[in-house]
Motif scaffolding. Sequence first.
Motif, PDB file in Angstrom:
ATOM      1  N   HIS A  78      26.421   4.454  11.580  1.00 53.99           N
ATOM      2  CA  HIS A  78      26.754   5.306  10.562  1.00 53.99           C
ATOM      3  C   HIS A  78      25.210   5.629  10.129  1.00 53.99           C
ATOM      4  O   HIS A  78      24.162   4.882   9.859  1.00 53.99           O
ATOM      5  CB  HIS A  78      27.473   4.553   9.314  1.00 53.99           C
ATOM      6  N   ALA A  79      24.998   6.708   9.510  1.00 53.46           N
ATOM      7  CA  ALA A  79      23.974   7.189   8.703  1.00 53.46           C
ATOM      8  C   ALA A  79      24.500   7.639   7.393  1.00 53.46           C
ATOM      9  O   ALA A  79      25.835   7.559   7.099  1.00 53.46           O
ATOM     10  CB  ALA A  79      23.413   8.665   9.225  1.00 53.46           C
ATOM     11  N   TRP A  80      23.574   7.302   6.536  1.00 54.90           N
ATOM     12  CA  TRP A  80      23.797   7.361   5.071  1.00 54.90           C
ATOM     13  C   TRP A  80      22.871   7.985   4.089  1.00 54.90           C
ATOM     14  O   TRP A  80      21.675   7.969   4.321  1.00 54.90           O
ATOM     15  CB  TRP A  80      24.431   6.054   4.509  1.00 54.90           C
ATOM     16  N   ALA A  81      23.331   8.485   3.046  1.00 56.77           N
ATOM     17  CA  ALA A  81      22.505   8.782   1.907  1.00 56.77           C
ATOM     18  C   ALA A  81      23.121   8.534   0.411  1.00 56.77           C
ATOM     19  O   ALA A  81      24.182   8.513   0.332  1.00 56.77           O
ATOM     20  CB  ALA A  81      22.134  10.218   1.987  1.00 56.77           C
ATOM     21  N   ALA A  82      22.185   7.777  -0.390  1.00 50.91           N
ATOM     22  CA  ALA A  82      22.682   7.351  -1.748  1.00 50.91           C
ATOM     23  C   ALA A  82      21.915   7.862  -2.882  1.00 50.91           C
ATOM     24  O   ALA A  82      20.715   8.063  -2.509  1.00 50.91           O
ATOM     25  CB  ALA A  82      22.896   5.867  -1.515  1.00 50.91           C
ATOM     26  N   THR A  83      22.472   7.741  -3.969  1.00 49.74           N
ATOM     27  CA  THR A  83      21.686   8.256  -5.226  1.00 49.74           C
ATOM     28  C   THR A  83      20.627   7.297  -5.426  1.00 49.74           C
ATOM     29  O   THR A  83      20.938   5.963  -4.728  1.00 49.74           O
ATOM     30  CB  THR A  83      22.710   8.168  -6.539  1.00 49.74           C
ATOM     31  N   ASP A  84      19.759   7.333  -6.172  1.00 49.68           N
ATOM     32  CA  ASP A  84      18.618   6.495  -6.180  1.00 49.68           C
ATOM     33  C   ASP A  84      18.999   5.134  -6.899  1.00 49.68           C
ATOM     34  O   ASP A  84      18.509   4.026  -6.509  1.00 49.68           O
ATOM     35  CB  ASP A  84      17.285   7.094  -7.039  1.00 49.68           C
ATOM     36  N   ALA A 110      15.277  10.035   8.943  1.00 50.43           N
ATOM     37  CA  ALA A 110      15.844   9.150   7.873  1.00 50.43           C
ATOM     38  C   ALA A 110      17.105  10.269   7.076  1.00 50.43           C
ATOM     39  O   ALA A 110      18.101   9.624   6.692  1.00 50.43           O
ATOM     40  CB  ALA A 110      15.114   8.796   6.949  1.00 50.43           C
ATOM     41  N   HIS A 111      16.912  11.383   6.976  1.00 46.40           N
ATOM     42  CA  HIS A 111      17.738  12.264   6.153  1.00 46.40           C
ATOM     43  C   HIS A 111      18.759  12.945   6.915  1.00 46.40           C
ATOM     44  O   HIS A 111      19.694  13.580   6.357  1.00 46.40           O
ATOM     45  CB  HIS A 111      17.023  13.278   5.428  1.00 46.40           C
ATOM     46  N   ASP A 112      18.772  12.821   8.303  1.00 45.06           N
ATOM     47  CA  ASP A 112      19.554  13.497   9.199  1.00 45.06           C
ATOM     48  C   ASP A 112      21.100  12.840   9.395  1.00 45.06           C
ATOM     49  O   ASP A 112      21.297  12.325  10.193  1.00 45.06           O
ATOM     50  CB  ASP A 112      18.753  13.654  10.485  1.00 45.06           C
ATOM     51  N   LEU A 113      21.744  13.100   8.318  1.00 42.29           N
ATOM     52  CA  LEU A 113      23.092  12.629   8.101  1.00 42.29           C
ATOM     53  C   LEU A 113      24.295  13.374   9.516  1.00 42.29           C
ATOM     54  O   LEU A 113      24.904  12.279   9.975  1.00 42.29           O
ATOM     55  CB  LEU A 113      23.963  12.799   6.897  1.00 42.29           C
ATOM     56  N   PHE A 114      24.057  14.306   9.750  1.00 41.35           N
ATOM     57  CA  PHE A 114      25.085  15.033  10.470  1.00 41.35           C
ATOM     58  C   PHE A 114      24.644  15.083  12.075  1.00 41.35           C
ATOM     59  O   PHE A 114      24.959  15.878  12.606  1.00 41.35           O
ATOM     60  CB  PHE A 114      25.476  16.337   9.822  1.00 41.35           C
ATOM     61  N   ARG A 115      23.623  14.051  12.438  1.00 41.24           N
ATOM     62  CA  ARG A 115      23.440  14.356  13.705  1.00 41.24           C
ATOM     63  C   ARG A 115      24.137  13.309  14.601  1.00 41.24           C
ATOM     64  O   ARG A 115      23.855  12.292  14.634  1.00 41.24           O
ATOM     65  CB  ARG A 115      21.970  13.973  13.738  1.00 41.24           C
ATOM     66  N   ALA A 116      25.137  13.768  15.140  1.00 43.45           N
ATOM     67  CA  ALA A 116      26.287  12.996  16.123  1.00 43.45           C
ATOM     68  C   ALA A 116      25.361  12.837  17.443  1.00 43.45           C
ATOM     69  O   ALA A 116      25.803  11.918  18.344  1.00 43.45           O
ATOM     70  CB  ALA A 116      27.409  13.684  16.193  1.00 43.45           C
ATOM     71  N   ALA A 117      24.201  13.435  18.008  1.00 48.89           N
ATOM     72  CA  ALA A 117      23.780  13.353  19.117  1.00 48.89           C
ATOM     73  C   ALA A 117      23.112  11.940  19.332  1.00 48.89           C
ATOM     74  O   ALA A 117      22.393  11.542  18.507  1.00 48.89           O
ATOM     75  CB  ALA A 117      22.928  14.574  19.498  1.00 48.89           C
ATOM     76  N   THR A 118      23.085  11.266  20.562  1.00 49.43           N
ATOM     77  CA  THR A 118      22.303   9.920  20.691  1.00 49.43           C
ATOM     78  C   THR A 118      21.486  10.322  21.623  1.00 49.43           C
ATOM     79  O   THR A 118      20.377   9.819  21.510  1.00 49.43           O
ATOM     80  CB  THR A 118      23.549   9.256  21.264  1.00 49.43           C
ATOM     81  N   GLY A 146      29.606   8.971  10.303  1.00 49.65           N
ATOM     82  CA  GLY A 146      29.588   8.035  11.520  1.00 49.65           C
ATOM     83  C   GLY A 146      30.795   7.760  12.126  1.00 49.65           C
ATOM     84  O   GLY A 146      31.768   8.307  11.784  1.00 49.65           O
ATOM     85  N   ALA A 147      30.848   6.849  13.204  1.00 48.31           N
ATOM     86  CA  ALA A 147      32.122   6.622  13.896  1.00 48.31           C
ATOM     87  C   ALA A 147      31.796   5.042  14.381  1.00 48.31           C
ATOM     88  O   ALA A 147      30.651   4.852  14.876  1.00 48.31           O
ATOM     89  CB  ALA A 147      32.127   7.525  15.099  1.00 48.31           C
ATOM     90  N   ARG A 148      32.932   4.318  14.386  1.00 42.45           N
ATOM     91  CA  ARG A 148      32.809   3.031  14.804  1.00 42.45           C
ATOM     92  C   ARG A 148      31.770   2.160  14.146  1.00 42.45           C
ATOM     93  O   ARG A 148      31.814   2.331  12.793  1.00 42.45           O
ATOM     94  CB  ARG A 148      32.606   2.926  16.213  1.00 42.45           C
ATOM     95  N   ASP A 149      31.009   1.431  14.785  1.00 44.59           N
ATOM     96  CA  ASP A 149      29.928   0.664  14.373  1.00 44.59           C
ATOM     97  C   ASP A 149      28.584   1.540  13.789  1.00 44.59           C
ATOM     98  O   ASP A 149      27.520   0.785  13.471  1.00 44.59           O
ATOM     99  CB  ASP A 149      29.698  -0.700  14.845  1.00 44.59           C
TER     100      ASP A 149
END
Length: 362
Positions: free
Chosen positions: A47-53, A266-274, A42-45
Amino acid sequence: MDLLDDVLDQIYEAALLPELWPQALARLDSLSGTTGGVIFVGARDRHAWAATDNFRETITAFVAEGWMLRNPRISKGTALNHPGFTRDSDFLSEEERANEPVYREFMYPRGCGASVGTAVPIHTGEMVVISFEQDYRRGPVPGAVVAMLDQARPHLARAAIMAARLHLEQLKSTVSGLDAIGLPAAVVGADQRVLASGASFSGLAPALIARAFGRLALAHGPTNALLVSAIDKAARGHAAPRSIPMPAGVNHDALVIHVLPLRRQAHDLFRAATALVIAMPVRAPAAPPFDMLNTLFDLTPAEARLAQRLTQGLSLKEIAGESGVTVETARTHLKTVLRKSGMHRQAELVGFLAGIGRLGIR
């Protein structure tokens, strides 16, 4: 390095299939002996994220409670300018951690507070942060674990860059396809930065202005304020499209700017497009020529000229003025055209003739 081989395969698989990041992080978490891993993009405020269960519930609360904006780890860790993994103890003393609200109020009560993490900037302008956590009562993450993660770091960085580039290529294909059917379009990020645009969109200057860092702006100030607001709302999850009219300028046509929010899966972490921004010039519609009008409706030259000018957006008063007749005479011509065409309203006539003009029938 042998223990990492299988993990590295999973890391590169995650570059192609973002939903696999939790499994890749889980393998590294297991090798590290830590108790949870997370990747933020992410950038600024935003963020997308993914974590271990085993860490998802903690990160969900961390983001929902606003700790992301009050976490000193990223700023202090990146200030070290170290191209590898760093630990909390590398930039915060034990006393400083005890006095930081994020440790005292969130991490320590949850059995966290000793992390090892790294940050990787990517070309979309975002930052990728990968972090593994363990109970602070165990002390700092061991140096051997840091060394092992440093071996994996170049592969993590490449996988992140690959994922971002793949998405950027998808965006370019989208705007190219729209461009091919005559829709000037661009994909923008949350900060109005243009990530991809078609040739026809770029050709709308001077109505469009390129600002610093590739940000999009409109030449008309009030319209630009509405555009900025629409993009900001899209970035914050407002899914409703917005259409914004922009008046004509000295060197450009009027435009209608359509802002279409792009929803992140939900899993699309690298989508910078708004948002997808489509800018449609508003021009006077084409009208059929005299001979076509005569063939269709048996109109006189005066009647055909009135039908053409109505289709091009002129009022009866304007048509009467340029033709040198009274408004009443122009209204009489209109009534005759409606009768000959079998139509009942001016709007119905104009819509029909404009449709013929757009089709290019001769």
